[in-house]
Write an enzyme that holds these catalytic residues in place. Structure first.
Site, mmCIF file in Angstrom:
data_model
loop_
_atom_site.group_PDB
_atom_site.id
_atom_site.type_symbol
_atom_site.label_atom_id
_atom_site.label_comp_id
_atom_site.label_asym_id
_atom_site.label_seq_id
_atom_site.Cartn_x
_atom_site.Cartn_y
_atom_site.Cartn_z
ATOM 1 C CG ASP A 32 -1.237 5.732 2.703
ATOM 2 O OD1 ASP A 32 -1.560 5.329 1.568
ATOM 3 O OD2 ASP A 32 -2.049 6.308 3.458
ATOM 4 C CD GLU A 86 -7.060 6.799 4.587
ATOM 5 O OE1 GLU A 86 -7.657 6.715 3.488
ATOM 6 O OE2 GLU A 86 -5.916 7.300 4.705
ATOM 7 C CG ASP A 88 -6.219 5.033 -6.682
ATOM 8 O OD1 ASP A 88 -5.664 5.601 -7.639
ATOM 9 O OD2 ASP A 88 -6.352 5.567 -5.565
ATOM 10 C CG HIS A 101 -1.954 1.078 1.176
ATOM 11 N ND1 HIS A 101 -3.309 0.836 1.274
ATOM 12 C CD2 HIS A 101 -1.852 2.420 1.018
ATOM 13 C CE1 HIS A 101 -3.977 1.966 1.193
ATOM 14 N NE2 HIS A 101 -3.099 2.956 1.045
ATOM 15 N N GLY A 116 -8.878 8.320 -2.206
ATOM 16 C CA GLY A 116 -9.438 9.639 -1.941
ATOM 17 C C GLY A 116 -10.317 9.633 -0.701
ATOM 18 N NE ARG A 161 2.474 21.498 -14.378
ATOM 19 C CZ ARG A 161 2.697 22.764 -14.139
ATOM 20 N NH1 ARG A 161 3.217 23.540 -15.089
ATOM 21 N NH2 ARG A 161 2.390 23.295 -12.969
ATOM 22 C CG HIS A 212 -7.658 3.637 0.124
ATOM 23 N ND1 HIS A 212 -7.119 3.307 -1.079
ATOM 24 C CD2 HIS A 212 -6.686 4.305 0.798
ATOM 25 C CE1 HIS A 212 -5.874 3.758 -1.141
ATOM 26 N NE2 HIS A 212 -5.578 4.367 -0.007
ATOM 27 C CG HIS A 266 -1.280 6.293 -2.562
ATOM 28 N ND1 HIS A 266 -2.471 6.196 -3.237
ATOM 29 C CD2 HIS A 266 -1.518 5.809 -1.303
ATOM 30 C CE1 HIS A 266 -3.403 5.703 -2.420
ATOM 31 N NE2 HIS A 266 -2.844 5.460 -1.241
HETATM 32 O O1 LIG Z 1 -7.099 14.167 -10.039
HETATM 33 C C1 LIG Z 1 -8.120 14.815 -9.894
HETATM 34 O O2 LIG Z 1 -8.457 15.682 -10.701
HETATM 35 C C2 LIG Z 1 -8.993 14.601 -8.695
HETATM 36 C C3 LIG Z 1 -10.203 15.246 -8.597
HETATM 37 C C4 LIG Z 1 -10.977 15.069 -7.454
HETATM 38 C C5 LIG Z 1 -10.540 14.250 -6.422
HETATM 39 C C6 LIG Z 1 -9.320 13.621 -6.561
HETATM 40 C C7 LIG Z 1 -8.840 12.774 -5.446
HETATM 41 O O3 LIG Z 1 -9.553 12.583 -4.496
HETATM 42 C C8 LIG Z 1 -7.494 12.219 -5.533
HETATM 43 C C9 LIG Z 1 -7.134 11.527 -4.251
HETATM 44 C C10 LIG Z 1 -5.899 10.685 -4.414
HETATM 45 O O4 LIG Z 1 -5.333 10.476 -3.159
HETATM 46 C C11 LIG Z 1 -4.607 9.296 -3.256
HETATM 47 N N1 LIG Z 1 -4.275 8.904 -1.898
HETATM 48 C C12 LIG Z 1 -3.044 8.973 -1.401
HETATM 49 N N2 LIG Z 1 -3.039 8.593 -0.135
HETATM 50 C C13 LIG Z 1 -4.297 8.239 0.179
HETATM 51 C C14 LIG Z 1 -4.879 7.753 1.359
HETATM 52 O O5 LIG Z 1 -4.269 7.548 2.422
HETATM 53 N N3 LIG Z 1 -6.205 7.519 1.328
HETATM 54 C C15 LIG Z 1 -6.940 7.723 0.214
HETATM 55 N N4 LIG Z 1 -6.407 8.191 -0.923
HETATM 56 C C16 LIG Z 1 -5.100 8.451 -0.936
HETATM 57 C C17 LIG Z 1 -5.481 8.383 -4.030
HETATM 58 O O6 LIG Z 1 -4.722 7.444 -4.738
HETATM 59 C C18 LIG Z 1 -6.180 9.325 -4.988
HETATM 60 O O7 LIG Z 1 -5.579 9.307 -6.227
HETATM 61 C C19 LIG Z 1 -8.546 13.773 -7.692
HETATM 62 ZN ZN LIG Z 2 -3.591 4.886 0.610
#
Ligand SMILES: O=C(O)c1cccc(C(=O)CC[C@H]2O[C@@H](n3cnc4c(=O)[nH]cnc43)[C@H](O)[C@@H]2O)c1
Ligand SMILES: [Zn+2]
EC number: 3.5.4.40
Length: 386
Positions: free
Chosen positions: A324, A246, A182, A60, A216, A115, A243, A62
Site C-alpha cells: 500500500d 477498506e 486512480d 497494490h 481516498g 512539484r 478500493h 501507491h
Molecule cells: O490531490 C488533491 O488535491 C486531493 C483533494 C482531495 C482529496 C484527495 C484525496 O483523497 C487523495 C487520496 C489519495 O490517497 C491515496 N491512497 C494512498 N493509500 C490509500 C489507501 O490505503 N486507501 C485509499 N487511498 C489511498 C489515493 O491514491 C489517493 O490519491 C486529493
Molecule cells: Zn491503497
C-alpha cells in the site's frame, strides 16, 4: 529486451540458507538493507531469508505513498517551505496516524512536495529501486495524476516523467512497472473527469497504463457515482481495480463489483462480514489486494491478529499480499509476506503459492505470468533442495 523475470542476476545466484542481505539489483554499496528493522521475532529467520529472495509481484502500492524517508528528505530539501520534516528520524513520528482521515492529510502534504516533472521522475525511479531490492519483478503502481496536474504540473511532462522512469527502471533494475491511474474520490467528480480524460486521451495515455482505480476516503464517497467514468475507462481497455471495503462495510464491495465492474478489490477488508460476498469473490476468482499493516496503521483493523486475512483464505478467496504505502506504514513488501506467513501459518511452499497468487491476479500477459510463476517455482525448489 530480455524479460526482467528471466534475469540471471537472480535466477542463477547461489541460494543460501543463511539470512542473505536483501540486496536486489537496486542496491547501492554502503546502503543499509531495507528490512533489517522489520524482522518479526515470531517468524523464523530462515523464512525471512526465503522471503527476501522470493521473486514477487506487487499489485497494490501507491506512488507517493512509496516515497522512502530518503526520497521524502531529498524532496523536502528541494522545497523547504513544506511542513513535511526533512529529517528521516522525525518522519517516523510524522507518519503515525490517528485515523484514516489523518493519514490522508499527511499523504497530501507529501503530495505537495512533488512539484516538478523532475520530482515525479525522481520519485518513480527511486521507488522502483526500492522494489528491486526486495526482488519485486513486476509492480502495478497506483498513481493519482489529478493531484499533480491540479498542482500545476504539465500533463504531458508528467506522463513523460513516469514513462522515462519506467523504462530506466526496467533496463537498470529489471523491475517491470505498470500504472493504475486512480480517482481521488473525495476530490469529487471533477477529479473523476480529469482522471478518465488523462487515462483515455490517445495523445497522453502512457504506454504502461493498465488499470483504473478509485482511492481516498470511502465514507461519504459512494462508489456508484463513478460508474460513468469507469465505463469509459473500461471501454478504452483498462482494467477496473477500485478500493472498496477498506473503511466501510461490505455493501461498498458489492457496489464496486456491480457498478464499477471491479476485477480486483483494493483491500476489501469488510468482505469478511458478509459470507455471501466471500463466496461470490471465491467463486468468481476476484482477487483481494490485502495490505495487512496498512489496515492497522490507518486503524481500519485494530490488531494484526484480528485481521480477516484468515477468513479470506478459509473461504477460498484469491488473496494477494501488498504493501500500500510502505514507508508511511513502516513496512515493506517483504514484511507483509512475513506477516502473512505468521497469520496464515505458511511455510516456504505456502509463501510461494501466495507469490503466485499475485502473478495470477496481475495484468501481465500469459507468457509473462508463466515466466514469473516459473521463476518462483525454480527459486523455491532450489531453496528447499539446499
Ligand atoms: O490531490 C488533491 O488535491 C486531493 C483533494 C482531495 C482529496 C484527495 C484525496 O483523497 C487523495 C487520496 C489519495 O490517497 C491515496 N491512497 C494512498 N493509500 C490509500 C489507501 O490505503 N486507501 C485509499 N487511498 C489511498 C489515493 O491514491 C489517493 O490519491 C486529493
Ligand atoms: Zn491503497
Amino acid at each position: 529486451m530480455r524479460p526482467a523475470y528471466d534475469d540471471p542476476r537472480t535466477t542463477d545466484q547461489p541460494i543460501t540458507r543463511a539470512p542473505p542481505p536483501p540486496r536486489g539489483p537496486g542496491h547501492r554499496p554502503g546502503e543499509e538493507p531495507l528490512t533489517e528493522h522489520l524482522v518479526d521475532p515470531d517468524v523464523p529467520r530462515d523464512l525471512h531469508a526465503f522471503i527476501a529472495g522470493l521473486p514477487k509481484a506487487e499489485l497494490h502500492v501507491h506512488h507517493v505513498g512509496s516515497a522512502s524517508p530518503r526520497i521524502v528528505s531529498e524532496l523536502a530539501a528541494r522545497h523547504p517551505d513544506s511542513k513535511v520534516p526533512s529529517d528521516p528520524e522525525a518522519l517516523a513520528d510524522y507518519f503515525t496516524f490517528t485515523d484514516f482521515a489523518h493519514f490522508i492529510d499527511v499523504y497530501l502534504s507529501v503530495v505537495d512536495l512533488i512539484r516538478t516533472p523532475e520530482d515525479v521522475r525522481l520519485l518513480t525511479y527511486e521507488v522502483a529501486r526500492d522494489m528491486a531490492r526486495q526482488q519485486v519483478r513486476y509492480a502495478e503502481l497506483t498513481i493519482t495524476p489529478f493531484s499533480s496536474t491540479r498542482r500545476g504540473i504539465d500533463e504531458g511532462a508528467f506522463m513523460d516523467a513516469i514513462e522515462d522512469a519506467r523504462q530506466a527502471a526496467e533496463a537498470e533494475f529489471g523491475t517491470v512497472l505498470r500504472w493504475c491511474f486512480d480517482i481521488p474520490g473525495e476530490a469529487g467528480l471533477e477529479s473523476a473527469e480529469e482522471t478518465v480524460r488523462l487515462a483515455t486521451d490517445d495523445r497522453l495515455r502512457p504506454e504502461g497504463l493498465v488499470s483504473f482505480g478509485l482511492g481516498g476516503p470511502e465514507i461519504g464517497v459512494a462508489r456508484p457515482q463513478f460508474k460513468p467514468y469507469f465505463d469509459r475507462a473500461i471501454a478504452a481497455g483498462l482494467h477496473s481495480v477500485p478500493h472498496a471495503g477498506e473503511t466501510t462495510g461490505p455493501q461498498t464491495v458489492w457496489d464496486a463489483l456491480t457498478d464499477l465492474r471491479a476485477e480486483r478489490i483494493g483491500h476489501g477488508t469488510s468482505s469478511a462480514r458478509d459470507p455471501e460476498l466471500l463466496a461470490h469473490l471465491a467463486e468468481r476468482r476476484i482477487p483481494l489486494e490485502v495490505c495487512p499493516t496498512s489496515n492497522i496503521a490507518t486503524r481500519a483493523v485494530r490488531t494484526l491478529d484480528e485481521h480477516p486475512i484468515k477468513e479470506f483464505a478459509r473461504a477460498g478467496v484469491l488473496v494477494t499480499i501488498n504493501s500500500d504505502d510502505p514507508p508511511m506504514f513502516g513496512t515493506d513488501l517483504n514484511n507483509e509476506y512475513a506477516v502473512a506467513a505468521r497469520l496464515l501459518g505458511l511455510d516456504e511452499r505456502g509463501l510461494a503459492d501466495l507469490a503466485k497468487n499475485g502473478v495470477e491476479a496481475s495484468f501481465l500477459d500469459a507468457p509473462g505470468k508463466a515466466r514469473l510463476a516459473d521463476e518462483i517455482d525454480t527459486y523455491t525448489a532450489r531453496w528447499l533442495a539446499s
